[in-house]
Scaffold this motif. Structure first.
Motif, mmCIF file in Angstrom:
data_model
loop_
_atom_site.group_PDB
_atom_site.id
_atom_site.type_symbol
_atom_site.label_atom_id
_atom_site.label_comp_id
_atom_site.label_asym_id
_atom_site.label_seq_id
_atom_site.Cartn_x
_atom_site.Cartn_y
_atom_site.Cartn_z
ATOM 1 N N PHE A 111 0.812 -1.219 0.000
ATOM 2 C CA PHE A 111 0.000 0.000 0.000
ATOM 3 C C PHE A 111 0.846 1.270 0.000
ATOM 4 O O PHE A 111 0.532 2.220 -0.725
ATOM 5 C CB PHE A 111 -0.960 -0.002 1.200
ATOM 6 C CG PHE A 111 -2.193 -0.851 1.000
ATOM 7 C CD1 PHE A 111 -2.274 -1.776 -0.025
ATOM 8 C CD2 PHE A 111 -3.279 -0.720 1.859
ATOM 9 C CE1 PHE A 111 -3.400 -2.559 -0.201
ATOM 10 C CE2 PHE A 111 -4.408 -1.495 1.693
ATOM 11 C CZ PHE A 111 -4.480 -2.414 0.662
ATOM 12 N N PRO A 112 1.907 1.329 0.806
ATOM 13 C CA PRO A 112 2.713 2.572 0.794
ATOM 14 C C PRO A 112 3.288 2.890 -0.581
ATOM 15 O O PRO A 112 3.385 4.068 -0.956
ATOM 16 C CB PRO A 112 3.816 2.268 1.814
ATOM 17 C CG PRO A 112 3.226 1.256 2.730
ATOM 18 C CD PRO A 112 2.371 0.393 1.853
ATOM 19 N N LEU A 113 3.689 1.863 -1.349
ATOM 20 C CA LEU A 113 4.256 2.114 -2.669
ATOM 21 C C LEU A 113 3.211 2.665 -3.635
ATOM 22 O O LEU A 113 3.531 3.408 -4.560
ATOM 23 C CB LEU A 113 4.858 0.821 -3.236
ATOM 24 C CG LEU A 113 6.043 0.231 -2.477
ATOM 25 C CD1 LEU A 113 6.547 -1.030 -3.178
ATOM 26 C CD2 LEU A 113 7.179 1.243 -2.354
ATOM 27 N N PHE A 114 1.938 2.289 -3.428
ATOM 28 C CA PHE A 114 0.847 2.791 -4.257
ATOM 29 C C PHE A 114 0.217 4.046 -3.655
ATOM 30 O O PHE A 114 -0.790 4.547 -4.164
ATOM 31 C CB PHE A 114 -0.227 1.708 -4.423
ATOM 32 C CG PHE A 114 0.133 0.610 -5.383
ATOM 33 C CD1 PHE A 114 -0.314 0.644 -6.697
ATOM 34 C CD2 PHE A 114 0.919 -0.449 -4.973
ATOM 35 C CE1 PHE A 114 0.023 -0.361 -7.589
ATOM 36 C CE2 PHE A 114 1.258 -1.468 -5.866
ATOM 37 C CZ PHE A 114 0.816 -1.422 -7.178
ATOM 38 N N ARG A 115 0.812 4.508 -2.557
ATOM 39 C CA ARG A 115 0.313 5.706 -1.856
ATOM 40 C C ARG A 115 -1.134 5.545 -1.446
ATOM 41 O O ARG A 115 -1.972 6.440 -1.602
ATOM 42 C CB ARG A 115 0.496 6.952 -2.735
ATOM 43 C CG ARG A 115 1.958 7.212 -3.083
ATOM 44 C CD ARG A 115 2.136 8.405 -3.988
ATOM 45 N NE ARG A 115 3.548 8.619 -4.305
ATOM 46 C CZ ARG A 115 3.996 9.536 -5.146
ATOM 47 N NH1 ARG A 115 3.131 10.341 -5.761
ATOM 48 N NH2 ARG A 115 5.285 9.662 -5.388
ATOM 49 N N ILE A 116 -1.454 4.351 -0.956
ATOM 50 C CA ILE A 116 -2.801 4.062 -0.485
ATOM 51 C C ILE A 116 -2.842 4.284 1.015
ATOM 52 O O ILE A 116 -2.099 3.660 1.775
ATOM 53 C CB ILE A 116 -3.202 2.607 -0.818
ATOM 54 C CG1 ILE A 116 -3.161 2.370 -2.328
ATOM 55 C CG2 ILE A 116 -4.591 2.293 -0.266
ATOM 56 C CD1 ILE A 116 -3.338 0.921 -2.723
ATOM 57 N N ASN A 117 -3.714 5.170 1.439
ATOM 58 C CA ASN A 117 -3.848 5.464 2.866
ATOM 59 C C ASN A 117 -5.303 5.331 3.281
ATOM 60 O O ASN A 117 -6.205 5.794 2.585
ATOM 61 C CB ASN A 117 -3.369 6.889 3.181
ATOM 62 C CG ASN A 117 -1.891 7.067 2.920
ATOM 63 O OD1 ASN A 117 -1.084 6.277 3.394
ATOM 64 N ND2 ASN A 117 -1.541 8.087 2.135
ATOM 65 N N GLY A 118 -5.524 4.670 4.412
ATOM 66 C CA GLY A 118 -6.867 4.593 4.979
ATOM 67 C C GLY A 118 -7.862 3.876 4.109
ATOM 68 O O GLY A 118 -9.022 4.274 4.025
ATOM 69 N N TYR A 119 -7.444 2.823 3.438
ATOM 70 C CA TYR A 119 -8.383 2.075 2.602
ATOM 71 C C TYR A 119 -9.407 1.377 3.475
ATOM 72 O O TYR A 119 -9.057 0.757 4.472
ATOM 73 C CB TYR A 119 -7.630 1.039 1.755
ATOM 74 C CG TYR A 119 -8.385 0.612 0.527
ATOM 75 C CD1 TYR A 119 -9.178 -0.528 0.545
ATOM 76 C CD2 TYR A 119 -8.326 1.356 -0.645
ATOM 77 C CE1 TYR A 119 -9.879 -0.927 -0.573
ATOM 78 C CE2 TYR A 119 -9.033 0.961 -1.771
ATOM 79 C CZ TYR A 119 -9.802 -0.177 -1.727
ATOM 80 O OH TYR A 119 -10.492 -0.559 -2.836
#
Length: 319
Positions: free
Chosen positions: A239-247
């Protein structure tokens, strides 16, 4: 008129074809049930049309269908009478009711005009194209004012370039006549284009039933997602590599999320974690394959300026 399908089950010998199928169809709503060939879609239609009996469950109508407002099924081979003209095929149901000939003629003319068949009125089915035969079959169904319209593989006999045009025509017709309609098909693009809601039938079960957008972008399972088209799996650790936060936790499937290729965005980044290893032109978009930590991700983009070997950062766009 609306109808409720409740816990339908059906077996043939030792094989379960349908298991615990439940969904609703509202007034003026068009619902498509999609699934691979042989999954039981036509069997479900026959049960709704009372041409077959379920082993379990029931189909409930808000008002019982009658002879004057029946449930009509249009089969994929159209079942037109070969010795009757287009006019006679369309008017058959009204003649069976012994309606006045002049009234029949007026209503047949209305259908011929609406379905753009006026010039074909005196032709026979053998003289028609597949698309024209389909319109005759639907006109014959609509003229008797059905309570519910059932369509069995409505795109099966059509050329590819006619399918989307036909999907739009079916949608327009269904809305103007205001008839609740259930279509079963394995043509996904056309089902998405014309439906209010879509059900995905796999392994005899209705795996998901929702709006086309939710079914496509927020699939209930990996199996549903893969059936509906290419999909990427993003594990939570990336998730961090895809800049996904708070999914939302409710949308996580066993510690990962599923992302359609059109939901991934690329930005040039010399230090990016992804590298483009393949690109191909696909008409209205360019398909890229991006390698990220030994996993290949498919990205659809209208930006064709990216090149193989280029480093990029991938981000997940909301649908």
């Amino acid at each position: 008129m609306d109808l409720k399908i409740r816990h339908i089950g059906k077996r043939f010998k030792n094989r379960t074809v349908l298991e615990d199928i439940s969904f609703d169809v509202g007034p003026r709503e068009l619902v498509s049930i999609v699934g691979p060939s042989g999954v039981g879609k036509t069997t479900l239609l026959k049960i709704i049309a009372r041409l077959d009996a379920p082993d379990a469950g029931a189909v409930r109508f808000s008002a019982p269908p009658t002879r004057t407002h029946p449930v009509i099924i249009v089969f994929q081979d159209y079942v037109l009478f070969p010795s009757m003209t287009v006019r006679d095929n369309i008017g058959f149901g009204l003649r069976a009711r012994r309606m006045d000939k002049r009234l029949i003629g007026d209503q047949v003319d209305r259908m011929l005009d609406y379905f753009q068949l006026m010039e074909k009125g005196h032709h026979y089915p053998s003289q028609l194209s597949a698309g024209q035969k389909q319109r005759v079959a639907i006109a014959r169904a609509m003229i008797v004012n059905p309570a519910v319209l059932l369509l069995d593989e409505p795109f099966a006999n059509l050329d590819r370039n006619l399918k989307m045009e036909t999907a739009r025509f079916i949608r327009k017709t269904q809305q103007e006549f205001g008839i609740p309609t259930i279509s079963v098909t394995h043509d996904l693009e056309e089902a998405f284009a014309m439906s209010d809601r879509i059900g995905v039938l796999l392994d005899g079960r209705l795996q998901q039933f929702d709006t086309p957008k939710r079914v496509y972008f927020d699939a209930a399972s990996p199996e549903v997602a893969k059936f509906l088209g290419p999909v990427n799996t993003i594990p939570e650790r990336l998730f961090p590599l895809f800049r996904i936060n708070g999914y939302p936790a409710s949308q996580l499937l066993s510690g990962h999320i599923l992302a359609r290729p059109e939901n991934l965005a690329m930005t040039p980044d010399e230090d990016g974690s992804g590298c483009i290893v393949e690109r191909s032109f696909a008409g209205h978009y360019t398909a890229y394959t991006v390698e990220l930590q030994d996993t290949a991700y498919t990205v659809y983009s209208q930006d064709d300026r990216f090149q193989t070997g280029q480093r990029v950062t991938l981000t997940l766009k909301p649908y």
